[in-house]
Enzyme design. Structure first.
Site, mmCIF file in Angstrom:
data_model
loop_
_atom_site.group_PDB
_atom_site.id
_atom_site.type_symbol
_atom_site.label_atom_id
_atom_site.label_comp_id
_atom_site.label_asym_id
_atom_site.label_seq_id
_atom_site.Cartn_x
_atom_site.Cartn_y
_atom_site.Cartn_z
ATOM 1 N N ASN A 58 -41.542 -14.568 -50.083
ATOM 2 C CA ASN A 58 -40.566 -14.458 -50.078
ATOM 3 C C ASN A 58 -40.235 -13.756 -51.580
ATOM 4 O OD1 ASN A 58 -37.040 -16.202 -50.793
ATOM 5 N ND2 ASN A 58 -37.578 -14.217 -50.180
ATOM 6 N N GLY A 59 -39.822 -12.918 -51.491
ATOM 7 C CA GLY A 59 -40.012 -12.405 -52.901
ATOM 8 C C GLY A 59 -40.582 -11.076 -53.136
ATOM 9 N N GLY A 98 -32.362 -14.432 -43.496
ATOM 10 C CA GLY A 98 -32.854 -13.039 -42.928
ATOM 11 C C GLY A 98 -33.015 -13.087 -41.406
ATOM 12 N N TYR A 133 -24.573 -16.082 -54.478
ATOM 13 C CA TYR A 133 -24.607 -16.178 -52.883
ATOM 14 C C TYR A 133 -25.266 -16.012 -52.148
ATOM 15 C CZ TYR A 133 -24.115 -12.280 -48.933
ATOM 16 O OH TYR A 133 -24.436 -12.297 -47.795
ATOM 17 N N CYS A 149 -35.850 -13.323 -48.088
ATOM 18 C CA CYS A 149 -36.721 -13.978 -46.897
ATOM 19 C C CYS A 149 -36.600 -16.070 -46.593
ATOM 20 C CB CYS A 149 -38.053 -13.781 -46.630
ATOM 21 S SG CYS A 149 -37.912 -11.766 -46.442
HETATM 22 P P1 AMP Z 1 -19.765 -4.870 -50.559
HETATM 23 O O1 AMP Z 1 -18.984 -5.312 -51.850
HETATM 24 O O2 AMP Z 1 -18.652 -4.623 -49.478
HETATM 25 O O3 AMP Z 1 -20.865 -3.938 -50.530
HETATM 26 O O4 AMP Z 1 -19.769 -6.298 -50.337
HETATM 27 C C1 AMP Z 1 -19.808 -7.276 -50.961
HETATM 28 C C2 AMP Z 1 -20.208 -8.675 -50.216
HETATM 29 O O5 AMP Z 1 -21.188 -8.310 -49.336
HETATM 30 C C3 AMP Z 1 -20.413 -10.307 -51.349
HETATM 31 O O6 AMP Z 1 -18.998 -10.676 -51.082
HETATM 32 C C4 AMP Z 1 -21.304 -10.891 -50.748
HETATM 33 O O7 AMP Z 1 -20.544 -11.489 -50.021
HETATM 34 C C5 AMP Z 1 -21.573 -9.646 -49.793
HETATM 35 N N1 AMP Z 1 -23.552 -9.948 -50.394
HETATM 36 C C6 AMP Z 1 -23.368 -10.103 -51.509
HETATM 37 N N2 AMP Z 1 -24.522 -9.556 -52.414
HETATM 38 C C7 AMP Z 1 -25.270 -8.710 -51.069
HETATM 39 C C8 AMP Z 1 -26.531 -7.852 -50.699
HETATM 40 N N3 AMP Z 1 -27.502 -7.994 -51.595
HETATM 41 N N4 AMP Z 1 -26.582 -6.791 -50.275
HETATM 42 C C9 AMP Z 1 -25.156 -6.708 -49.229
HETATM 43 N N5 AMP Z 1 -24.188 -7.865 -49.240
HETATM 44 C C10 AMP Z 1 -23.863 -8.777 -50.092
#
Ligand code: AMP
Length: 473
Positions: free
Chosen positions: A102-103, A28, A244, A2
């Site tokens: 957030n958390g 979010g 990320y 969040c």
């Molecule tokens: P996937 O491997 O298809 O699940 O998608 C990974 C991509 O989604 C990564 O390259 C990120 O850009 C993004 N991503 C990173 N962390 C998350 C997360 N916690 N949940 C969903 N997508 C994420």
């Protein structure tokens, strides 16, 4: 995950809060809310959707007041129901209050049960309401916010960056491990506390510093006051914020996120050099990493994929099938850059592997000869209990699989993830100050059924009453 914000200003704060939330939208997308106080009344508006969908000018003008909170929600706990949209507001001992968080707490059930046994009624299913109750419980006894936050730090387990409005004051505190970010900025006529420094930038403000792990700050018309409530033997800043989650232009705990990603990209080449015609990011999340890769390899940076900027992130799509289709609509290959070329494609992380596989196949369909996948995070092997929405071990493609198996799974010519050591090096903090739970399966605090390396003992400082005054205007 969040995004949170609290603002004190000379005039109405609803529009500054709106712009701050706008800057934090990436944290979010499910719902947004703003609460303000004008000296007499508490105003609030919240709803499902993006910030720009929830608010318009008329609504913002009705939210009067010089103090207020804002929240954007990406749910990790609690159901997707209207009651769970933050900030939560309540009246307590004659005062108007509000809270946003957030958390993710790891002992919500226990605390909730304890309150319910005492007859406490809950109106949401979130851990944030539990935090509100711990605060109110202590305020009822001593009336001091310092004591209430000390009670939080003794009783809450997990991650929490919190903003709390008590009429004309905004309090902000961060868990003793500093898992989620929280920073303080000076605006033209007041102060802001917010999840990321980009929200300070959005108001043309000046970043003062991060809220320290275990610290309570208070912003009011008097200025900024601070009390160090608790100290931990080490911190546990989330590495995934750097990899990320956070915006690349944010400065978190003194590190510009873009530069951390660039350094990761440089390490990716040095760890596993490969000959290729071009380096392309997966837009937008791999851009900073890919620039670093190009710098250290000398391989030209050229975009092989262009993103349709009018789409949301694919992971907010409800089903796997929707997510798979969304990748095609979202990214279009630049065929002229790709055909008959050997390409290094750089992304921030692989979670389920769906995105990488789709992207590699889009590049191959567009005529790429070789596609070398380089990843800005070490393999994600374990779930996150502390605020990032990660799937279970079964759904994580790298959990229990070798590099070769993952490479086969995503159809890459070669695959390399940055090492944990290079990641730590790029962030520039000791490993003991980072949470590496999703990469190592070892967490910075006790979580049922998991391994832990806690830094949480003896953290309560006896002398928390000493006020460190930072500003007084
Ligand atoms: P996937 O491997 O298809 O699940 O998608 C990974 C991509 O989604 C990564 O390259 C990120 O850009 C993004 N991503 C990173 N962390 C998350 C997360 N916690 N949940 C969903 N997508 C994420």
């Amino acid at each position: 995950m969040c995004g949170i914000v609290g603002i004190i200003g000379a005039g109405d704060v609803s529009i500054p809060i709106y712009y701050a939330l706008y800057a934090l939208q990436h944290r979010g997308q499910e719902s947004a809310g703003i609460t303000t106080f004008d000296g007499k009344t508490l105003f609030k508006h919240k709803g499902p959707g993006l910030v720009a969908e929830v608010f318009d000018e008329d609504i913002l003008h009705e939210l009067k007041g010089f103090s207020g909170l804002g929240h954007v929600r990406y749910p990790t706990t609690g159901e997707k129901i209207a009651e769970n949209i933050q900030p939560f507001t309540f009246r307590f001992m004659g005062r108007f209050c509000a809270i946003a968080h957030n958390g993710n707490l790891t002992n919500t059930e226990k605390l909730r049960e304890e309150f319910e046994k005492r007859g406490q009624i809950f109106s949401t299913t979130t851990d944030t309401e539990v935090i509100g109750n711990v605060i109110a419980d202590e305020l009822r006894k001593s009336g001091r916010m310092e004591d209430a936050v000390l009670a939080c730090m003794k009783r809450l387990e997990g991650s929490y960056s919190v903003v709390f409005l008590s009429e004309d004051k905004v309090y902000a505190f961060r868990d003793p491990l500093g898992i989620r970010p929280l920073c303080i900025g000076k605006t033209k006529d007041g102060y802001i506390v917010c999840s990321e420094s980009v929200a300070v930038d959005a108001l043309n403000g000046t970043l003062i510093r991060d809220v320290r792990p275990g610290e309570l700050v208070c912003i009011s018309k008097k200025g900024l006051e601070s009390v160090q409530i608790a100290e931990s033997s080490g911190h546990a800043h989330c590495v995934f914020e750097y990899i990320y989650f956070a915006r690349a232009d944010s400065v978190i705990d003194g590190r510009l996120v873009y530069d951390v990603r660039r350094k990761i990209g440089q390490a990716l080449y040095l760890e596993a050099p490969v000959k290729a015609d071009l380096v392309s990011p997966v837009p937008d999340s791999g851009i900073a990493h890919a620039t670093g890769y190009s710098e250290s390899s000398g391989i030209p940076y050229r975009e092989g994929l262009i993103k349709n900027r009018y789409m949301g992130r694919t992971f907010i799509m409800p089903t796997q099938e929707d997510r798979e289709n969304a990748v095609r609509i979202k990214l279009n290959p630049v065929k002229g850059h790709i055909k008959d070329k050997s390409i290094v494609i750089v992304d921030d992380s692989i979670v389920r592997g769906t995105t990488s596989k789709r992207i590699i196949n889009i590049l191959k369909d567009a005529g790429a000869e070789e596609v070398h996948m380089r990843v800005g995070s070490p393999p994600i092997k374990a779930p996150c209990y502390l605020g990032v929405d990660m799937p279970t071990r079964e759904e994580l493609i790298a959990s229990g699989k070798s590099n070769e198996e993952v490479k086969e799974g995503i159809d890459a010519t070669s695959l390399h993830h940055v090492s944990v050591e290079s990641l730590i090096d790029a962030i520039g903090m000791p490993a003991d100050d980072l949470c590496l739970g999703c990469l190592t399966g070892v967490y910075p605090l006790w979580i049922k059924g998991e391994k832990a390396c806690p830094r949480y003992t003896d953290f309560i400082k006896g002398s928390y009453q000493t006020n460190i005054k930072e500003f007084d205007e």
